[in-house]
Scaffold this active site. Structure first.
Site, PDB file in Angstrom:
ATOM      1  N   SER A 123       0.840  -1.191   0.000  1.00 29.89           N
ATOM      2  CA  SER A 123       0.000   0.000   0.000  1.00 29.89           C
ATOM      3  C   SER A 123       0.882   1.251   0.000  1.00 29.89           C
ATOM      4  O   SER A 123       1.704   1.418  -0.900  1.00 29.89           O
ATOM      5  CB  SER A 123      -0.951  -0.047   1.195  1.00 29.89           C
ATOM      6  OG  SER A 123      -1.990   0.903   1.064  1.00 29.89           O
ATOM      7  N   ASP A 226      -9.867  -3.594  -5.285  1.00 32.52           N
ATOM      8  CA  ASP A 226      -9.086  -2.584  -4.567  1.00 32.52           C
ATOM      9  C   ASP A 226      -9.164  -1.255  -5.319  1.00 32.52           C
ATOM     10  O   ASP A 226      -9.104  -1.238  -6.554  1.00 32.52           O
ATOM     11  CB  ASP A 226      -7.628  -3.057  -4.478  1.00 32.52           C
ATOM     12  CG  ASP A 226      -6.788  -2.311  -3.465  1.00 32.52           C
ATOM     13  OD1 ASP A 226      -7.060  -1.123  -3.223  1.00 32.52           O
ATOM     14  OD2 ASP A 226      -5.847  -2.921  -2.927  1.00 32.52           O
ATOM     15  N   HIS A 256      -8.480  -4.675  -0.752  1.00 36.70           N
ATOM     16  CA  HIS A 256      -7.191  -4.254  -0.206  1.00 36.70           C
ATOM     17  C   HIS A 256      -6.816  -5.081   1.021  1.00 36.70           C
ATOM     18  O   HIS A 256      -7.622  -5.284   1.930  1.00 36.70           O
ATOM     19  CB  HIS A 256      -7.284  -2.774   0.177  1.00 36.70           C
ATOM     20  CG  HIS A 256      -5.978  -2.090   0.371  1.00 36.70           C
ATOM     21  ND1 HIS A 256      -5.035  -1.979  -0.628  1.00 36.70           N
ATOM     22  CD2 HIS A 256      -5.450  -1.436   1.444  1.00 36.70           C
ATOM     23  CE1 HIS A 256      -3.998  -1.289  -0.187  1.00 36.70           C
ATOM     24  NE2 HIS A 256      -4.208  -0.962   1.073  1.00 36.70           N
TER      25      HIS A 256
END
Length: 286
Positions: A123, A226, A256
């Site tokens: 991320s 995501d 995610h």
């Protein structure tokens, strides 16, 4: 933003997945003023080196919260990993977090002068992995950058996506997946605002970095539910166009960070994810 930190902190304190593998040696050090945890795999002489950058939208997350995950990576990939406790926004805005990552990277390069480094992150940490690696490339240290392993990384600020990409329908995941994942579009906007990097700065929008074609190898993974799905697809396509060796795994229907959700229903998915991730790390490091 404080509400986000409270919620995620409670989740991370309640669930510890994967469980910490205590056969992996862990040592806390301060490298150039930056807290760093060094993980060493058991029974491996002269293991390859990697830096790991935790997730959290540049505003939350820590070495401790991803300790179990990094221990797992260390043991499975038989790699010595330096997990970086970079400073967090909004108290410490761009480029302070990146400065911390670069400080640790340079310290490791000085300590191990004949080895190159793999940069791993998830991320926002995936963004830090790309940004740290590309900054070193720009500084003439590309031969010491083994490659990048980025899991659902931020690769471009939404305001810096080209009109051509948008016209071709190549950047729609912020809208399509807005309510399907924890990192909603509004949450991502808040993270960007707190971090404070200019949208077109290539240290944030690494997709725009002029040194992208000098990377050695890149492995990425993302779920197609995501918001960051198209960040990964655009980066993949850019690397292919630049003839950078790249491998990318996409997981239909998964949001995610699905690889770390502590749910029995995800065991098969997580086994596949970790198997592919291990293969990706080994490919980058070979």
């Amino acid at each position: 933003m404080q509400g986000w930190k409270t919620i995620v902190g409670k989740l991370m304190s309640r669930y510890d997945f994967p469980l910490p593998d205590l056969s992996v040696q862990a040592e806390d050090k301060i490298l150039g003023g930056v807290p760093t945890r060094i993980y060493t795999p058991p029974d491996v002489a002269d293991p390859p080196l990697a830096l790991y950058f935790h997730a959290g939208g540049w505003v939350m997350g820590s070495i401790d919260e991803e300790d179990g995950f990094v221990r797992t990576l260390c043991k499975l990939a038989r790699t010595r990993i330096f997990s970086v406790g970079y400073r967090l926004a909004p108290e410490f805005r761009f480029p302070m977090a990146l400065d911390d990552c670069l400080t640790v990277a340079r310290s490791v390069l000085e300590t191990y002068p004949v080895q190159s480094i793999c940069f791993i992150g998830a991320s926002a940490g995936g963004n830090m992995a790309f940004s740290t690696a590309l900054t070193l490339v720009s500084d003439g240290l590309g031969d010491r950058v083994q490659g990048v392993v980025a899991l659902a990384p931020v690769t471009v600020h939404p305001d810096s996506v080209s009109a051509d990409n948008r016209d071709r329908g190549e950047y729609t995941s912020y809208e399509e997946n807005d309510r399907l994942t924890i990192n909603t579009g509004s949450a991502m906007r808040s993270f960007f605002d707190c971090y404070g990097a200019p949208p077109d700065d290539p240290r944030l929008s690494c997709l725009l970095h002029p040194g992208l074609g000098k990377l050695n190898k890149v492995y990425m993974a993302v779920g197609d539910a995501d918001t960051l799905r198209d960040d990964v697809r655009l980066m993949r396509d850019a690397l292919v166009a630049l003839e950078v060796p790249v491998k990318c795994d996409e997981y239909p229907g998964y949001p995610h960070f699905s690889w770390l959700f502590p749910s029995p229903a995800l065991r098969e998915h997580q086994a596949l994810f970790f198997g592919n991730l291990l293969s990706g790390i080994c490919w980058v490091c070979e």
